[in-house]
Write a protein that holds these residues in place. Structure first.
Motif, mmCIF file in Angstrom:
data_model
loop_
_atom_site.group_PDB
_atom_site.id
_atom_site.type_symbol
_atom_site.label_atom_id
_atom_site.label_comp_id
_atom_site.label_asym_id
_atom_site.label_seq_id
_atom_site.Cartn_x
_atom_site.Cartn_y
_atom_site.Cartn_z
ATOM 1 N N ALA A 161 -51.829 29.964 29.351
ATOM 2 C CA ALA A 161 -52.044 30.189 30.782
ATOM 3 C C ALA A 161 -53.461 30.691 31.045
ATOM 4 C CB ALA A 161 -51.012 31.180 31.320
ATOM 5 N N LEU A 162 -53.949 31.617 30.216
ATOM 6 C CA LEU A 162 -55.315 32.104 30.391
ATOM 7 C C LEU A 162 -56.324 30.980 30.171
ATOM 8 C CD1 LEU A 162 -54.948 35.534 28.551
ATOM 9 C CD2 LEU A 162 -55.202 35.182 31.022
ATOM 10 N N ASN A 163 -56.073 30.147 29.190
ATOM 11 C CA ASN A 163 -56.954 29.015 28.931
ATOM 12 C C ASN A 163 -56.937 28.032 30.109
ATOM 13 O OD1 ASN A 163 -58.766 27.634 27.182
ATOM 14 N ND2 ASN A 163 -57.134 26.247 26.548
ATOM 15 N N ALA A 164 -55.749 27.792 30.654
ATOM 16 C CA ALA A 164 -55.634 26.883 31.797
ATOM 17 C C ALA A 164 -56.362 27.436 33.016
ATOM 18 C CB ALA A 164 -54.166 26.639 32.132
ATOM 19 N N ALA A 165 -56.226 28.741 33.249
ATOM 20 C CA ALA A 165 -56.886 29.342 34.404
ATOM 21 C C ALA A 165 -58.405 29.280 34.269
ATOM 22 C CB ALA A 165 -56.430 30.790 34.575
ATOM 23 N N ALA A 166 -58.903 29.365 33.034
ATOM 24 C CA ALA A 166 -60.346 29.287 32.829
ATOM 25 C C ALA A 166 -60.891 27.917 33.197
ATOM 26 C CB ALA A 166 -60.681 29.619 31.375
ATOM 27 N N ILE A 167 -60.123 26.863 32.913
ATOM 28 C CA ILE A 167 -60.630 25.511 33.123
ATOM 29 C C ILE A 167 -60.226 24.918 34.471
ATOM 30 C CG2 ILE A 167 -58.690 24.270 32.039
ATOM 31 C CD1 ILE A 167 -60.801 22.449 30.728
ATOM 32 N N ASP A 168 -59.082 25.310 34.993
ATOM 33 C CA ASP A 168 -58.559 24.703 36.222
ATOM 34 C C ASP A 168 -58.776 25.664 37.391
ATOM 35 O OD1 ASP A 168 -57.075 23.535 38.280
ATOM 36 O OD2 ASP A 168 -55.540 22.769 36.908
ATOM 37 N N LYS A 169 -59.774 25.362 38.204
ATOM 38 C CA LYS A 169 -60.173 26.271 39.273
ATOM 39 C C LYS A 169 -59.215 26.251 40.460
ATOM 40 C CE LYS A 169 -63.694 27.227 36.730
ATOM 41 N NZ LYS A 169 -63.680 28.447 35.890
ATOM 42 N N ARG A 170 -58.204 25.407 40.429
ATOM 43 C CA ARG A 170 -57.172 25.426 41.468
ATOM 44 C C ARG A 170 -56.228 26.600 41.295
ATOM 45 N NH1 ARG A 170 -54.537 19.693 40.491
ATOM 46 N NH2 ARG A 170 -54.571 20.625 38.404
ATOM 47 N N ILE A 171 -56.182 27.162 40.098
ATOM 48 C CA ILE A 171 -55.324 28.307 39.813
ATOM 49 C C ILE A 171 -55.997 29.553 40.368
ATOM 50 C CG2 ILE A 171 -54.309 29.703 37.978
ATOM 51 C CD1 ILE A 171 -54.317 27.095 36.250
ATOM 52 N N LYS A 172 -55.369 30.187 41.335
ATOM 53 C CA LYS A 172 -56.004 31.291 42.054
ATOM 54 C C LYS A 172 -55.751 32.657 41.435
ATOM 55 C CE LYS A 172 -57.518 28.329 45.015
ATOM 56 N NZ LYS A 172 -58.929 27.885 44.912
ATOM 57 N N ALA A 173 -54.739 32.771 40.596
ATOM 58 C CA ALA A 173 -54.439 34.042 39.929
ATOM 59 C C ALA A 173 -53.546 33.741 38.737
ATOM 60 C CB ALA A 173 -53.741 35.009 40.882
ATOM 61 N N VAL A 174 -53.668 34.567 37.679
ATOM 62 C CA VAL A 174 -52.893 34.333 36.466
ATOM 63 C C VAL A 174 -52.367 35.666 35.935
ATOM 64 C CG1 VAL A 174 -55.024 34.351 35.083
ATOM 65 C CG2 VAL A 174 -52.931 33.405 34.104
ATOM 66 N N ALA A 175 -51.110 35.661 35.522
ATOM 67 C CA ALA A 175 -50.488 36.828 34.898
ATOM 68 C C ALA A 175 -49.860 36.417 33.576
ATOM 69 C CB ALA A 175 -49.425 37.431 35.817
ATOM 70 N N THR A 176 -49.865 37.331 32.619
ATOM 71 C CA THR A 176 -49.206 37.084 31.341
ATOM 72 C C THR A 176 -48.299 38.260 31.008
ATOM 73 O OG1 THR A 176 -50.875 38.164 29.922
ATOM 74 C CG2 THR A 176 -51.260 35.859 30.533
ATOM 75 N N THR A 177 -47.226 37.980 30.261
ATOM 76 C CA THR A 177 -46.364 39.035 29.744
ATOM 77 C C THR A 177 -46.130 38.792 28.252
ATOM 78 O OG1 THR A 177 -44.334 37.832 30.346
ATOM 79 C CG2 THR A 177 -45.211 39.382 31.966
ATOM 80 N N SER A 178 -46.169 39.866 27.474
ATOM 81 C CA SER A 178 -45.983 39.783 26.009
ATOM 82 C C SER A 178 -46.838 38.678 25.408
ATOM 83 C CB SER A 178 -44.503 39.561 25.664
ATOM 84 O OG SER A 178 -43.743 40.718 25.920
ATOM 85 N N MET A 179 -48.102 38.640 25.781
ATOM 86 C CA MET A 179 -48.969 37.526 25.403
ATOM 87 C C MET A 179 -49.226 37.451 23.903
ATOM 88 S SD MET A 179 -52.917 36.725 26.131
ATOM 89 C CE MET A 179 -53.285 37.299 24.495
ATOM 90 N N TYR A 180 -49.180 36.232 23.377
ATOM 91 C CA TYR A 180 -49.670 35.896 22.047
ATOM 92 C C TYR A 180 -50.897 35.004 22.216
ATOM 93 C CZ TYR A 180 -46.270 36.972 18.234
ATOM 94 O OH TYR A 180 -45.510 37.572 17.273
#
Length: 346
Positions: A161-180
């Motif tokens: 999800a973090l990688n996707a948010a970095a590349i896809d500027k349509r994603i306006k906010a990103v959250a993660t839980t128990s991230m690996y």
């Protein structure tokens, strides 16, 4: 954690021991089953959409029952790594839809009800693309405001999800839980303990495994995935995984982690493709990273938080272990998630 070779770490991450041929579970016949109860304030419908590689992804679209005629903010959710939409991601979607969002929980490529052959493989590139395909789908829905779309990644799909948010500027906010960070842990082991010699030996073994797979016409699976019964000698985090994936609490017949485990050579694509290289480029869009205080994976979240640019927030849940944030609705900070996305999807 006791030092062990990378091959064993890879086997644990792919939830098994090395090098046996395909094993099929009789439980794979199970179909319509969710590990949580659908809210009476929410509707759920099955959807299909394609990613950029032509793989058809299967999802469940959750909508608030009182949303008719409204245009709402939307979320796409996937994870944990090796889970399906009927498990944690669906539970999150159900909860967030109850709170007023349109939410898409989806199966990653090659898993669950999504297409892709061979089955039960993972890719940092394709699984990142799966999020963007979910954004494609949501942005075409008439009741979704395409300028108000965020994503949530659970466990290994937190890194995706973090990688996707970095590349896809349509994603306006990103959250993660128990991230690996799957690429980090697969290439370096837990707490980065793996030596170059151990990494090289693992790559040699997995490279030779490719020839074996081609010769047999089938890919090797772990010989012994999560045990059917605990012996008392397992690391605590394996016990925690067992208590979720192998018990009625979280078992699902289409879940890689509940059944066969990943194909062994899935590890190869993560070995030299760091997922979080461009995490700073999520900014100025906000990042919320949530982890359990006692999670074995906590350091991934803390390091991702340090690497990300502002605006960012790290939330540590007292006394929680990694899998508590899979399904324990009294521990998962849904009110915080609602506040975060309400504030930032406007």
């Amino acid at each position: 954690m006791k030092k062990i070779t990378l091959l064993i770490i890879v086997s644990i991450l792919f939830l098994g021991q090395p090098f046996a041929q395909t094993k099929k579970s009789s439980k794979m016949q199970q179909t319509e089953h969710y590990t949580f109860t659908l809210s009476d304030k929410v509707t759920r419908q099955k959807v299909r959409f394609k990613n950029r590689y032509g793989i058809t992804l299967a999802g469940d679209l959750y909508l608030p029952k009182d949303s008719s005629g409204k245009t709402l903010a939307a979320l796409a959710i996937s994870g944990p790594f090796g889970a399906v939409k009927e498990q944690s991601s669906g539970l999150y979607a159900n909860q967030m839809a109850e709170r007023g969002f349109i939410v898409l929980a989806f199966d990653a490529s090659y898993t669950g009800e999504s297409s892709g052959e061979p089955r039960n493989v993972a890719s940092p590139d394709i699984n990142t693309e799966d999020y963007s395909a979910a954004i494609d789908f949501l942005g075409l829905q008439k009741n979704v405001d395409r300028n108000r779309i965020g994503i949530i990644g659970i466990c290994g799909f937190g890194g995706m999800a973090l990688n996707a948010a970095a590349i896809d500027k349509r994603i306006k906010a990103v959250a993660t839980t128990s991230m690996y960070d799957m690429s980090r842990v697969i290439s370096k082991g837990y707490n980065d303990i793996v030596t170059l010699e151990e990494r090289t030996k693992t790559l040699e073994d997995l490279s030779r495994q490719r020839w074996k797979d081609v010769e047999t016409g089938d890919a090797a699976y772990p010989a012994a995935h999560l045990p059917e019964k605990l012996t008392g000698n397992e690391p605590q985090f394996v016990v925690d995984y067992f208590n979720y994936y192998k018990t009625p609490r979280g078992f699902h017949a289409r879940s890689v982690n509940s059944t066969t485990g990943w194909r062994l050579t899935s590890a190869l694509s993560f070995m030299n493709m760091p997922l979080l290289t461009y995490i700073k480029e999520i900014s100025p869009r906000p990042v919320l990273i949530i982890a359990g205080e006692k999670a074995h994976s906590r350091y991934f979240s803390e390091d991702a938080y340090k690497a990300a640019a502002e605006p960012k927030e790290l939330l540590i849940i007292p006394n929680a272990v990694h899998v508590d944030l899979y399904d324990k609705v009294d521990i998962i900070p849904f009110d915080k998630l609602v506040d975060f996305f309400t504030k930032n999807l406007k």
